[in-house]
Design an enzyme around this catalytic site. Structure first.
Site, short mmCIF file in Angstrom:
data_model
loop_
_atom_site.label_atom_id
_atom_site.label_comp_id
_atom_site.label_asym_id
_atom_site.label_seq_id
_atom_site.Cartn_x
_atom_site.Cartn_y
_atom_site.Cartn_z
N ARG A 232 14.73 7.33 -4.93
CA ARG A 232 13.20 7.59 -4.41
C ARG A 232 13.41 8.50 -3.28
NH1 ARG A 232 9.56 2.47 -4.70
NH2 ARG A 232 8.12 4.21 -5.18
N GLN B 122 0.63 -3.32 -6.82
CA GLN B 122 1.44 -4.21 -5.79
C GLN B 122 0.77 -5.18 -5.02
OE1 GLN B 122 1.86 -1.00 -6.74
NE2 GLN B 122 3.84 -0.18 -6.03
N ASP C 52 5.59 5.00 4.58
CA ASP C 52 6.78 5.24 3.75
C ASP C 52 7.71 6.38 4.62
OD1 ASP C 52 5.40 3.83 1.22
OD2 ASP C 52 7.58 3.84 1.00
N GLY D 89 9.28 -1.03 -1.43
CA GLY D 89 8.88 -1.07 0.00
C GLY D 89 10.03 -0.33 0.85
N LYS E 254 1.36 4.63 0.06
CA LYS E 254 1.17 4.37 -1.52
C LYS E 254 -0.06 5.28 -1.68
CE LYS E 254 2.97 2.69 -3.99
NZ LYS E 254 3.59 3.59 -5.07
O1 MRU Z 1 6.10 2.49 -4.38
P1 MRU Z 1 6.34 1.35 -3.46
O2 MRU Z 1 5.73 0.02 -3.77
O3 MRU Z 1 7.62 1.27 -2.83
O4 MRU Z 1 5.27 1.65 -2.17
C1 MRU Z 1 5.43 0.86 -1.21
C2 MRU Z 1 4.45 1.35 -0.09
O5 MRU Z 1 3.66 2.32 0.05
C3 MRU Z 1 4.30 0.45 1.22
O6 MRU Z 1 3.00 0.69 1.82
C4 MRU Z 1 5.27 1.17 2.19
O7 MRU Z 1 6.54 1.13 1.40
C5 MRU Z 1 5.44 0.48 3.46
S1 MRU Z 1 6.35 -1.28 3.36
C6 MRU Z 1 6.46 -1.79 4.79
#
Ligand code: MRU
Length: 369
Positions: free
Chosen positions: A95, A208, A249, A55, A260
């Site tokens: 990441r 998730q 992100d 996240g 995502k």
């Molecule tokens: O791969 P992840 O689980 O880290 O992806 C997270 C997302 O896409 C969330 O929607 C994003 O980080 C926003 S969290 C407020």
């Protein structure tokens, strides 16, 4: 958030030993609620990499605390500048898509410029990293306040019938230190007795939504229904979705949104069905250096095994199972880009704006100067 009567954040420093960062292990939820201690830059790197923490705001906070741990690794023989620069590049490389990680790591690094004394370095890094955690926490609280009127208005229009909100992935408190982005207005509405119901996209490949968002909503007593990733369009056509709320992100200054994988498809369906599609995010997720999301945002590609295998719970254990022929090659893009034209607007800690350069620039004029 309160979980089974106890107050939690998704990351914190051990009160009794400030060299230990504690996190909730998101790989184990919803089956096991376990914390992990991270005591080195390497531990933080691995925790971000293997999705113990995930996240955008949370990986930023973890990266910042990783920089603090880097200052604790300094000895009399360390070349301080190169040690800190290496730690920063290493952490940022974990990441690539969420801008929060590089933003937070760079902010701690910047705060250390010109300091030589190891104790002062550690003290400064700790203060800056904890300030980042607190700011992100507060950002989410404000996002809740700013998003609430949208839910309230629909509730009034529907004569008090539940407001149906569709969400993708997990942008709840686990992803954000506290409150969450998309969940903050939902929790607030629920607290104020505004009936809400959440359609939770399972969010393959890592699920998730099924594992984390469903668990979070359930713990707060918010009604939800888990749906397959492919169901959203159908529900929108049937008038069963009032709002789409997603996280972010990395947003460009023109309002393109990386989130995502699968978010874009939800935005297309929402657009076709006149369903408002809102992105909820702190301004730390806006990359003001970028203009065009499709060509400028790097989309992380992840391990094929996340697609060829799924994890589930059986007999007290989390078990991986293969879902395709042995030799199957899989593609696994972690994120996609939703163009600004499909986004109704952004809900941020400073208020709401349209997803375009002028509105974003007006709301965040201090960042665009
Ligand atoms: O791969 P992840 O689980 O880290 O992806 C997270 C997302 O896409 C969330 O929607 C994003 O980080 C926003 S969290 C407020």
């Amino acid at each position: 958030m309160i979980i089974d009567g106890k107050q939690y954040q998704s990351i914190w420093l051990d009160e009794n030993d400030r060299s230990r960062v504690l996190v909730i292990d998101q790989r184990r939820l919803p089956f096991f609620f376990e914390t992990r201690e991270l005591c080195s830059v390497e531990d933080i790197y691995n925790a971000i990499r293997d999705m113990t923490v995930r996240g955008a705001p949370l990986i930023g906070a973890a990266g910042a605390l990783g920089m603090y741990l880097a200052t604790l690794e300094i000895t009399g023989r360390t070349n301080v500048a190169s040690h800190l620069n290496n730690a920063a590049s290493y952490l940022i490389s974990c990441r690539p898509t969420a801008v929060n990680l590089s933003w937070a790591v760079s902010k701690v690094l910047e705060s250390l410029k010109g300091i030589d004394d190891p104790e002062l370095l550690a003290e400064t890094a700790m203060i800056t990293a904890l300030e980042i955690c607190e700011t992100e926490r507060e950002n989410c609280r404000k996002i809740g306040e700013n998003g609430l009127p949208l839910i309230r208005e629909i509730s009034e229009r529907k004569g008090g019938k539940p407001v149906n909100i569709l969400t993708h992935c997990n942008a709840g408190w686990l992803a954000c230190i506290d409150y969450g982005t998309i969940t903050a207005p939902i929790y607030l509405a629920w607290e104020k007795n505004i009936p809400v119901h959440v359609w939770v996209d399972e969010t393959r490949p890592r699920n998730q939504g099924a594992r984390l968002t469903a668990w979070e909503l359930g713990k707060q007593g918010v009604p939800y229904t888990l749906i397959t990733d492919n169901a959203g369009g159908h529900l929108m056509q049937k008038g069963m979705v009032d709002l789409v709320f997603t996280g972010c992100d990395r947003a460009t200054r023109k309002g393109d949104i990386a989130n995502k994988i699968g978010t874009y498809l939800k935005a297309l369906a929402a657009f076709d069905n006149n369903v408002p599609f809102w992105t909820l995010m702190p301004s730390t997720s806006i990359d003001f250096t970028l203009s065009d999301g499709l060509t400028e945002i790097m989309v992380e590609e992840r391990d094929q095994e996340e697609v060829t295998m799924v994890e589930g719970y059986h007999d007290g254990e989390i078990i991986p199972v293969r879902i395709c022929p042995d030799e199957t090659r899989a593609g696994n893009w972690g994120f996609d880009i939703t163009p600004a034209r499909l986004v109704t607007g952004l809900i941020t800690e400073k208020g709401i704006c349209r997803a375009d350069e002028e509105s974003i620039g007006n709301l965040f004029s201090e960042k665009t100067k």
